[in-house]
Scaffold this active site. Structure first.
Site, PDB file in Angstrom:
ATOM      1  CG  ASP A 101     -12.065   2.219   7.702  1.00  0.00           C
ATOM      2  OD1 ASP A 101     -11.334   1.304   8.106  1.00  0.00           O
ATOM      3  OD2 ASP A 101     -13.316   2.150   7.768  1.00  0.00           O
TER       4      ASP A 101
ATOM      5  CE  LYS B  10      -4.356   0.059   2.353  1.00  0.00           C
ATOM      6  NZ  LYS B  10      -5.104   0.127   3.617  1.00  0.00           N
TER       7      LYS B  10
ATOM      8  CE  LYS C  15      -9.197  -2.921  -6.377  1.00  0.00           C
ATOM      9  NZ  LYS C  15      -8.875  -3.764  -5.251  1.00  0.00           N
TER      10      LYS C  15
HETATM   11  P1  IMP Z   1      -9.834  -1.563   4.890  1.00  0.00           P
HETATM   12  O1  IMP Z   1     -10.513  -0.435   5.571  1.00  0.00           O
HETATM   13  O2  IMP Z   1      -8.915  -1.130   3.766  1.00  0.00           O
HETATM   14  O3  IMP Z   1      -9.190  -2.503   5.853  1.00  0.00           O
HETATM   15  O4  IMP Z   1     -10.993  -2.412   4.163  1.00  0.00           O
HETATM   16  C1  IMP Z   1     -12.052  -3.034   4.890  1.00  0.00           C
HETATM   17  C2  IMP Z   1     -12.583  -4.207   4.103  1.00  0.00           C
HETATM   18  O5  IMP Z   1     -13.160  -3.741   2.878  1.00  0.00           O
HETATM   19  C3  IMP Z   1     -11.516  -5.219   3.684  1.00  0.00           C
HETATM   20  O6  IMP Z   1     -11.334  -6.198   4.660  1.00  0.00           O
HETATM   21  C4  IMP Z   1     -12.123  -5.810   2.419  1.00  0.00           C
HETATM   22  O7  IMP Z   1     -13.044  -6.816   2.746  1.00  0.00           O
HETATM   23  C5  IMP Z   1     -12.883  -4.648   1.829  1.00  0.00           C
HETATM   24  N1  IMP Z   1     -12.070  -3.940   0.821  1.00  0.00           N
HETATM   25  C6  IMP Z   1     -11.310  -2.835   0.995  1.00  0.00           C
HETATM   26  N2  IMP Z   1     -10.737  -2.460  -0.151  1.00  0.00           N
HETATM   27  C7  IMP Z   1     -11.151  -3.357  -1.086  1.00  0.00           C
HETATM   28  C8  IMP Z   1     -10.900  -3.502  -2.478  1.00  0.00           C
HETATM   29  O8  IMP Z   1     -10.152  -2.730  -3.111  1.00  0.00           O
HETATM   30  N3  IMP Z   1     -11.506  -4.531  -3.072  1.00  0.00           N
HETATM   31  C9  IMP Z   1     -12.321  -5.407  -2.434  1.00  0.00           C
HETATM   32  N4  IMP Z   1     -12.581  -5.336  -1.136  1.00  0.00           N
HETATM   33  C10 IMP Z   1     -12.015  -4.297  -0.464  1.00  0.00           C
END
Ligand code: IMP
Length: 208
Positions: free
Chosen positions: A76, A17, A180
């Protein structure tokens, strides 16, 4: 490392990231992870919105880092499905329960939408930056789309095999990383944060 390049510390352990964000910021900032700074453990994300969670993570990292003259950046993400009144939303990571796999979450989503024609959904990412003077700024980006009727594609992670962005006939998981990353919700959020970071950069240069 040059002293002239301001540092951004990301509220994550994810090196990939950090590299991706450093690249998008065109080398204007040195982007480092919590691990790079010797910060261990997870950050709490118990807010009721993605904005609250992003702020919460940034504030916790600020406490852990003390008075370092750096920019702290957190993000987030949530998937908001219209027919499910915005679920899984802020609970996207743990939709099917605590410590579940992406596959479990995707299975639950398909089950909840079984027989439902309205598949409209939106991915949203909120970024939160805390600047060395204590100023806090958030910026949210979103991508509208729909939920597929079955998993399609093997790339990516999370809900990628189920999310078809508007204007496309394929899921995120059927795209290359490069494709993407050009159109994703994270890119949309970062695009809104970049001018704020660049203004900080200009102001700090004009002060020195
Ligand atoms: P975080 O806030 O980046 O941790 O995302 C929370 C949750 O959203 C992750 O555990 C994934 O299930 C989903 N998520 C976040 N970004 C993506 C993405 O780019 N593609 C698919 N699922 C995502």
């Amino acid at each position: 490392m040059s002293k002239d390049i301001p540092q951004i510390i990301l509220a994550t352990h994810n090196t990939h990231k950090a590299e991706e964000i450093e690249q998008i910021l065109k080398g204007q900032f040195k982007v480092r992870t919590m691990k790079d700074m010797g910060v261990t453990g997870e950050l709490e994300e118990t807010g009721s919105t993605i904005e609250e969670n992003a702020e919460m993570k940034a504030e916790q990292l600020k406490c852990k880092l003390g008075d370092m003259p750096v920019i702290i950046l957190s993000d987030d993400t949530g998937l908001f499905v219209d027919a499910l009144n915005g679920a899984p939303g802020v609970y996207s990571a743990r939709y099917a329960g605590e410590d579940v796999s992406y596959e479990d979450n995707n299975k639950k989503l398909l089950l909840e939408l079984d027989g439902v024609d309205d598949r409209k959904a939106e991915f949203k990412t909120c970024f939160c930056a805390i600047f060395p003077d204590g100023a806090v700024t958030t910026a949210t980006g979103e991508v509208k789309g729909k939920i597929a009727h079955e998993n399609q594609g093997d790339n990516g992670f999370g809900y990628d095999p189920l999310f078809i962005p508007e204007g496309y006939e394929k899921t995120y998981a059927q795209m290359t990383d490069e494709e993407k990353n050009k159109l994703s919700h994270r890119k949309a959020g970062l695009d809104r944060m970049i001018p704020i970071l660049e203004t900080y950069l200009q102001e700090s240069r004009s002060r020195s």
